[in-house]
Design an enzyme around this catalytic site. Sequence first.
Site, PDB file in Angstrom:
ATOM      1  N   ASP A   7     -10.268  15.005 -25.358  1.00 41.73           N
ATOM      2  CA  ASP A   7     -11.224  15.822 -26.091  1.00 41.73           C
ATOM      3  C   ASP A   7     -11.000  15.697 -27.600  1.00 41.73           C
ATOM      4  O   ASP A   7      -9.863  15.824 -28.083  1.00 41.73           O
ATOM      5  CB  ASP A   7     -11.053  17.275 -25.646  1.00 41.73           C
ATOM      6  N   ASP A  33      -9.198  15.914 -17.889  1.00 47.83           N
ATOM      7  CA  ASP A  33      -9.572  16.196 -19.277  1.00 47.83           C
ATOM      8  C   ASP A  33      -8.310  16.604 -20.038  1.00 47.83           C
ATOM      9  O   ASP A  33      -7.529  17.426 -19.550  1.00 47.83           O
ATOM     10  CB  ASP A  33     -10.591  17.334 -19.332  1.00 47.83           C
ATOM     11  N   GLU A  91     -12.917  11.054 -26.741  1.00 48.30           N
ATOM     12  CA  GLU A  91     -14.124  11.642 -27.315  1.00 48.30           C
ATOM     13  C   GLU A  91     -13.921  11.712 -28.827  1.00 48.30           C
ATOM     14  O   GLU A  91     -12.939  12.290 -29.297  1.00 48.30           O
ATOM     15  CB  GLU A  91     -14.357  13.043 -26.749  1.00 48.30           C
ATOM     16  N   HIS A 136     -21.050  17.857 -20.341  1.00 48.73           N
ATOM     17  CA  HIS A 136     -21.025  19.317 -20.362  1.00 48.73           C
ATOM     18  C   HIS A 136     -21.462  19.893 -21.699  1.00 48.73           C
ATOM     19  O   HIS A 136     -21.689  21.111 -21.802  1.00 48.73           O
ATOM     20  CB  HIS A 136     -19.617  19.808 -20.024  1.00 48.73           C
ATOM     21  N   ASP A 137     -21.582  19.056 -22.733  1.00 48.43           N
ATOM     22  CA  ASP A 137     -21.978  19.523 -24.067  1.00 48.43           C
ATOM     23  C   ASP A 137     -23.406  19.139 -24.442  1.00 48.43           C
ATOM     24  O   ASP A 137     -23.855  19.485 -25.538  1.00 48.43           O
ATOM     25  CB  ASP A 137     -21.038  18.933 -25.128  1.00 48.43           C
TER      26      ASP A 137
END
Length: 568
Positions: free
Chosen positions: A209, A101, A268, A341-342
Amino acid sequence: MTLEPVPWWTSAVVYQVYPRSFADADGDGIGDLRGVESRLDHLERLGVDVLWLSPVYASPQADNGYDISDYQAIDPVFGTMEDFDRLLAAVHARGMKLVMDLVVNHTSDEHPWFVESRSSPDSPKRDWYWWRPPRPGFAPGEPGAEPTNWESFFSGSTWTLDDASGEYYLHLFDRKQPDLNWENPEVRNAVHEMMRWWLDRGVDGFRMDVINLISKDPELPDGAPTGTGGLGDGFPHFGTRPRVHELLHEMHREVFGDRPGRLLTVGEMPGVTPEQAKRFTDPARREVDMVFQFEHVSLDHGPGGKFDPRPLDLRDLKASLGRWQAALGEVGWNSLYWNNHDQPRVVSRFGDDDRWWRESATALGTVLHLHRGTPYVYQGEELGMTNAPFAGPADLRDVESVNHHRDAVAAGADPAEVMRGIRAMGRDNARTPVQWDAGTYAGFGAGEPWLPVNPNHTWLNAQAQYDDPASVFNHYRRLIALRHELPVVALGDFRMLLADHPRVYAYERVLEDVRLLVVANMGDATEVVEVDWPATDPVLSNVEPARLDGTVELTPWAAHVYVAGGEG
């Protein structure tokens, strides 16, 4: 139309590990790298190709690792760099790749870059972040003195006052996550150098991210009022601005240009449109391989936003995913996901986590995985893990949910209604420990976990599913194997069928003379539908197989896959 040469990731499946909640090897209640290594057999058994590791860098953990204080160190809570190297070697030994990440829109406020930037208005690194004086006519700290009216993704203003200098710094997320200034070439060079360092260490790419937010309008104008305490929507001034393409092309040239073929890059991108995604993922532009978009996971948001959920209309979902399939059908590439994870657990969100738990979990998996694009499996999704029964605010750990509860209740909202929204949509749902067995802590580790285990782990766990041929886990194994075995799954054209049916999701994939059909009932009543397709038996079903012969009868949450032509 296929890509030439065909990238390896067109037929790959990625598995996301959120290390804090995956497996705890040292018994401190927090998952760690040795815990991940101890469960690699699970990933190998599942058949995935890539492990995407959520942040394990040094961090104060204000946002569970998405606030990084040292990009080239492992946080002690997760282990050591030696633990990481051993994990990476073990992943490669199993024929899998490991993707890190990458969080470079912002750092932690404890990162040495920001500490130096904050030390003085004359600091050489002052311009590495977005510092601004108070709004003209206002004193520092006075209500309304913030340089812009932008509202943070995590509630409140995007600006925090530094008392020592009397200036404000920008943070689109938490106040402990100051935004880097990508207009400064020194920032870009430092980030590129760090990325090359990880690639030299052997990692196989990056999930980036909120990467479409790195370009801000240098003028930082106010946004349209949102109706929330005088705050405004700054997204048009920092979301997918034209210059972000230049920045990503530069990153590709400087970091990936001399390493063709083996790497994976996924960006993302909140708020990205299909046409924008097509530009980002066009191989000729050399930006990123694929993007994460949020359109389909926003369809059940009500007028009050994500914590005001409404029932999903399946026709909206088909229209959204179908639009993305069409837009990136000739050029570009899709990422396919329900969970991360969100996001809350999909079987609780779009399925039925009660009577039709297994059927809906496997139907949702079937529908997603056989689209054109690269599927992402989030830890526990392959088991059908569900949302957790959080009783009240004391059960919450996620900064977004905690802030929302505080602000909404302070504004007069009914606390019970606020918790209802958080229980349905809060990010903690994705972060309860993975359910490995029926033991006290679900096999997560010896110590009490940082977030309580879902009580349903006594029956919903990996150990209970491994040897059950009808389990959610084994259905996911078959879906992944089908993508590996049939080129039509990876490369076939896409055509949506029954677009206006309110409960049945159906589509066709075609590659040369091979045709693949997916038909799924996304409701709890039996449906009979007509499909113009050769009479055939399914190659994969999540319930008793149903022969297709002009019509097919679909029991609740039934999903069938048919293949015709070629040698299928």
